[in-house]
Design a protein around this motif. Structure first.
Motif, PDB file in Angstrom:
ATOM      1  N   CYS A 104       0.838  -1.214   0.000  1.00 52.21           N
ATOM      2  CA  CYS A 104       0.000   0.000   0.000  1.00 52.21           C
ATOM      3  C   CYS A 104       0.864   1.251   0.000  1.00 52.21           C
ATOM      4  O   CYS A 104       0.393   2.336   0.345  1.00 52.21           O
ATOM      5  CB  CYS A 104      -0.932  -0.019   1.197  1.00 52.21           C
ATOM      6  SG  CYS A 104      -1.928  -1.523   1.305  1.00 52.21           S
ATOM      7  N   GLY A 105       2.135   1.127  -0.350  1.00 56.75           N
ATOM      8  CA  GLY A 105       3.019   2.293  -0.403  1.00 56.75           C
ATOM      9  C   GLY A 105       3.575   2.472  -1.799  1.00 56.75           C
ATOM     10  O   GLY A 105       2.836   2.367  -2.776  1.00 56.75           O
ATOM     11  N   GLY A 106       4.867   2.724  -1.876  1.00 60.91           N
ATOM     12  CA  GLY A 106       5.522   2.888  -3.174  1.00 60.91           C
ATOM     13  C   GLY A 106       4.998   4.102  -3.932  1.00 60.91           C
ATOM     14  O   GLY A 106       4.385   5.006  -3.369  1.00 60.91           O
TER      15      GLY A 106
ATOM     16  N   ARG B  49       0.751   3.692  -4.045  1.00 61.34           N
ATOM     17  CA  ARG B  49      -0.105   3.913  -2.864  1.00 61.34           C
ATOM     18  C   ARG B  49      -1.564   3.609  -3.192  1.00 61.34           C
ATOM     19  O   ARG B  49      -2.433   4.422  -2.995  1.00 61.34           O
ATOM     20  CB  ARG B  49       0.048   5.336  -2.336  1.00 61.34           C
ATOM     21  CG  ARG B  49       1.444   5.621  -1.770  1.00 61.34           C
ATOM     22  CD  ARG B  49       1.646   7.069  -1.323  1.00 61.34           C
ATOM     23  NE  ARG B  49       0.600   7.530  -0.464  1.00 61.34           N
ATOM     24  CZ  ARG B  49      -0.270   8.492  -0.792  1.00 61.34           C
ATOM     25  NH1 ARG B  49      -0.184   9.110  -1.942  1.00 61.34           N
ATOM     26  NH2 ARG B  49      -1.202   8.852   0.048  1.00 61.34           N
TER      27      ARG B  49
ATOM     28  N   GLY C 186      -1.439   7.645  -5.144  1.00 63.87           N
ATOM     29  CA  GLY C 186      -0.242   8.379  -5.554  1.00 63.87           C
ATOM     30  C   GLY C 186      -0.307   8.856  -6.991  1.00 63.87           C
ATOM     31  O   GLY C 186       0.494   9.691  -7.419  1.00 63.87           O
TER      32      GLY C 186
ATOM     33  N   THR D  41       1.288  -1.867   4.804  1.00 63.83           N
ATOM     34  CA  THR D  41       1.184  -0.419   4.754  1.00 63.83           C
ATOM     35  C   THR D  41       2.186   0.177   5.747  1.00 63.83           C
ATOM     36  O   THR D  41       3.069  -0.520   6.252  1.00 63.83           O
ATOM     37  CB  THR D  41      -0.272   0.047   5.017  1.00 63.83           C
ATOM     38  OG1 THR D  41      -0.329   1.469   4.922  1.00 63.83           O
ATOM     39  CG2 THR D  41      -0.797  -0.399   6.377  1.00 63.83           C
ATOM     40  N   ALA D  42       2.083   1.472   5.997  1.00 63.54           N
ATOM     41  CA  ALA D  42       3.009   2.156   6.910  1.00 63.54           C
ATOM     42  C   ALA D  42       2.395   3.489   7.294  1.00 63.54           C
ATOM     43  O   ALA D  42       1.613   4.062   6.522  1.00 63.54           O
ATOM     44  CB  ALA D  42       4.356   2.404   6.214  1.00 63.54           C
TER      45      ALA D  42
ATOM     46  N   TYR E  70       2.959   6.048   4.644  1.00 65.25           N
ATOM     47  CA  TYR E  70       2.288   5.956   3.341  1.00 65.25           C
ATOM     48  C   TYR E  70       0.968   6.742   3.299  1.00 65.25           C
ATOM     49  O   TYR E  70       0.471   7.049   2.223  1.00 65.25           O
ATOM     50  CB  TYR E  70       1.970   4.495   2.973  1.00 65.25           C
ATOM     51  CG  TYR E  70       3.148   3.570   2.841  1.00 65.25           C
ATOM     52  CD1 TYR E  70       4.449   4.036   2.681  1.00 65.25           C
ATOM     53  CD2 TYR E  70       2.956   2.192   2.867  1.00 65.25           C
ATOM     54  CE1 TYR E  70       5.515   3.160   2.575  1.00 65.25           C
ATOM     55  CE2 TYR E  70       4.025   1.316   2.754  1.00 65.25           C
ATOM     56  CZ  TYR E  70       5.299   1.808   2.612  1.00 65.25           C
ATOM     57  OH  TYR E  70       6.345   0.936   2.503  1.00 65.25           O
TER      58      TYR E  70
ATOM     59  N   THR F 252      -1.837   5.416   3.917  1.00 63.27           N
ATOM     60  CA  THR F 252      -2.889   4.524   3.401  1.00 63.27           C
ATOM     61  C   THR F 252      -3.504   3.654   4.502  1.00 63.27           C
ATOM     62  O   THR F 252      -4.304   2.769   4.206  1.00 63.27           O
ATOM     63  CB  THR F 252      -2.343   3.609   2.274  1.00 63.27           C
ATOM     64  OG1 THR F 252      -1.153   2.962   2.738  1.00 63.27           O
ATOM     65  CG2 THR F 252      -2.045   4.387   1.018  1.00 63.27           C
ATOM     66  N   GLU F 253      -3.123   3.892   5.752  1.00 66.40           N
ATOM     67  CA  GLU F 253      -3.716   3.072   6.817  1.00 66.40           C
ATOM     68  C   GLU F 253      -5.227   3.294   6.921  1.00 66.40           C
ATOM     69  O   GLU F 253      -5.988   2.319   7.035  1.00 66.40           O
ATOM     70  CB  GLU F 253      -3.037   3.369   8.158  1.00 66.40           C
ATOM     71  CG  GLU F 253      -1.611   2.799   8.231  1.00 66.40           C
ATOM     72  CD  GLU F 253      -0.888   3.201   9.507  1.00 66.40           C
ATOM     73  OE1 GLU F 253      -1.066   4.366   9.952  1.00 66.40           O
ATOM     74  OE2 GLU F 253      -0.158   2.372  10.064  1.00 66.40           O
TER      75      GLU F 253
ATOM     76  N   THR G 238       2.115  -3.140   9.229  1.00 61.27           N
ATOM     77  CA  THR G 238       2.347  -1.708   9.076  1.00 61.27           C
ATOM     78  C   THR G 238       3.662  -1.346   9.758  1.00 61.27           C
ATOM     79  O   THR G 238       4.359  -2.220  10.284  1.00 61.27           O
ATOM     80  CB  THR G 238       1.152  -0.858   9.560  1.00 61.27           C
ATOM     81  OG1 THR G 238       1.366   0.510   9.151  1.00 61.27           O
ATOM     82  CG2 THR G 238       0.951  -0.919  11.068  1.00 61.27           C
TER      83      THR G 238
ATOM     84  N   HIS H  82      10.587   1.029  10.028  1.00 63.17           N
ATOM     85  CA  HIS H  82      10.564   1.349   8.602  1.00 63.17           C
ATOM     86  C   HIS H  82      11.887   1.936   8.112  1.00 63.17           C
ATOM     87  O   HIS H  82      12.337   2.956   8.618  1.00 63.17           O
ATOM     88  CB  HIS H  82       9.440   2.384   8.376  1.00 63.17           C
ATOM     89  CG  HIS H  82       9.009   2.532   6.956  1.00 63.17           C
ATOM     90  ND1 HIS H  82       7.876   3.242   6.598  1.00 63.17           N
ATOM     91  CD2 HIS H  82       9.531   2.077   5.795  1.00 63.17           C
ATOM     92  CE1 HIS H  82       7.735   3.194   5.289  1.00 63.17           C
ATOM     93  NE2 HIS H  82       8.733   2.507   4.780  1.00 63.17           N
TER      94      HIS H  82
END
Ligand SMILES: NC(=O)c1ccc[n+]([C@@H]2O[C@H](COP(=O)([O-])OP(=O)(O)OC[C@H]3O[C@@H](n4cnc5c(N)ncnc54)[C@H](OP(=O)(O)O)[C@@H]3O)[C@@H](O)[C@H]2O)c1
Length: 284
Positions: free
Chosen positions: A20-22, A25, A29, A54-55, A58, A60-61, A80, A118
């Motif tokens: 869910c990042g990068g 997202r 994103g 996720t994180a 990001y 996106t939580e 996360t 992270h």
């Protein structure tokens, strides 16, 4: 979907996990909406994906929490991460704990399956291990998360210096590592350290019958070796060792993999015999 076990956690996870990042997202994103992101997560669930990464960083939580609302909690594995940077206040243990509490709230869950530090650079690893991990493990005792993980900062640590230490320490249940077609060095530096059974690949149809069988055959067929010495006080071992030494070489692919995984090691497994209390020489 196919499922596997996530290292020593024992968690049963889909072999495909939704990041869910990068850059993407979940599409947020690149200008997509929250509704679109929720639809992607639900579609992934329908396809059997059960691991979501996720994180806090990001953002996106909350959307992941919304998409997973209504899904039985034990049907998904939520990973996360705590934000981290030695120069920012989040590297203080109380900030990491505050971030964990925030993540629980944003995800709308009582617990996180895998909570990770992270993007830890090699120079801050000691701080992560000695200060942050103990603080987080106290929160784990309260049931806030189940397994502790760590992720590398791949652009800044392409040689995996941090993960090489982390994988040996035993403090972390999960490590996240960068590995792809043009960045394969984790095969040599990391994966031998993270596998429960790093020599298991040797045992297969047409290959060795056991790791011990492989060990004797590996040595027997090395150019330059005439006699393979083996020690035993066990009759079954005596027979099976001789049988192994008389077998043909290991398949070439297995020999090549052994060379690539362990060819760089020097001095491993050369422990000297020591005297027992009875004064006899024993090996350990
Ligand atoms: N240190 C860390 O903790 C760390 C570091 C890196 C990554 N991660 C984790 O790993 C996950 C995956 O990382 P990533 O670098 O792959 O994510 P990413 O940066 O989102 O990369 C995927 C990119 O490829 C595109 N894409 C995906 N499927 C495609 C396809 N079939 N054809 C063409 N383009 C495609 C995506 O765009 P579309 O949206 O158009 O598909 C996106 O731009 C992250 O989401 C995160 O969870 C963690």
């Amino acid at each position: 979907m196919e499922y596997t076990t996530l290292g020593r956690t024992g968690l049963k996870v889909s072999v495909a996990g939704l990041g869910c990042g990068g850059f993407s997202r979940l599409g947020l994103g690149t200008g997509k909406s929250e509704t679109d992101a929720i639809a992607i997560i639900r579609a992934a669930l329908d396809l059997g994906v059960n691991l979501f990464d996720t994180a806090a960083a990001y953002g996106t939580e909350p959307v992941l929490g919304k998409a997973l609302a209504g899904v039985p909690r034990d049907k998904v594995v939520i990973c996360t991460k705590a934000p981290f940077g030695i120069s920012n206040p989040d590297s203080l243990p109380e900030r990491a704990v505050a971030s964990l509490d925030r993540s629980l709230k944003e995800l709308g869950t009582d617990y996180i399956d895998v909570y990770q530090l992270h993007g830890i650079a090699p120079r801050v690893y000691d701080h992560a291990l000695k200060v942050l991990a103990p603080a987080l493990l106290r929160e784990r005792e309260k049931g806030k998360f189940r397994w502790l993980g760590i992720t590398e900062t791949s652009p800044g640590d392409p040689e995996h210096q941090m993960i090489k230490r982390a994988a040996r320490d035993g403090a972390w249940d999960v490590v996240m590592v960068a590995f792809h077609m043009m960045h394969q060095n984790a095969r040599r530096h990391v994966f031998p350290l993270t596998q429960d059974d790093p020599l298991g690949f040797l045992v297969h149809e047409g290959g060795a019958t056991s790791v011990v069988d492989a060990a004797y055959r590996f040595v027997r067929h090395e150019p330059g070796v005439d006699v393979v010495l083996f020690g035993t006080g066990d009759h079954a071992h005596l027979r099976s060792n001789i049988a192994s030494i008389l077998k043909p070489p290991l398949p070439e692919a297995d020999r090549a993999r052994l060379a690539s995984l362990f060819g760089h090691l020097v001095g491993v497994g050369l422990d000297a015999p020591h005297l027992s209390r009875a004064g006899r020489v024993t090996t350990s």
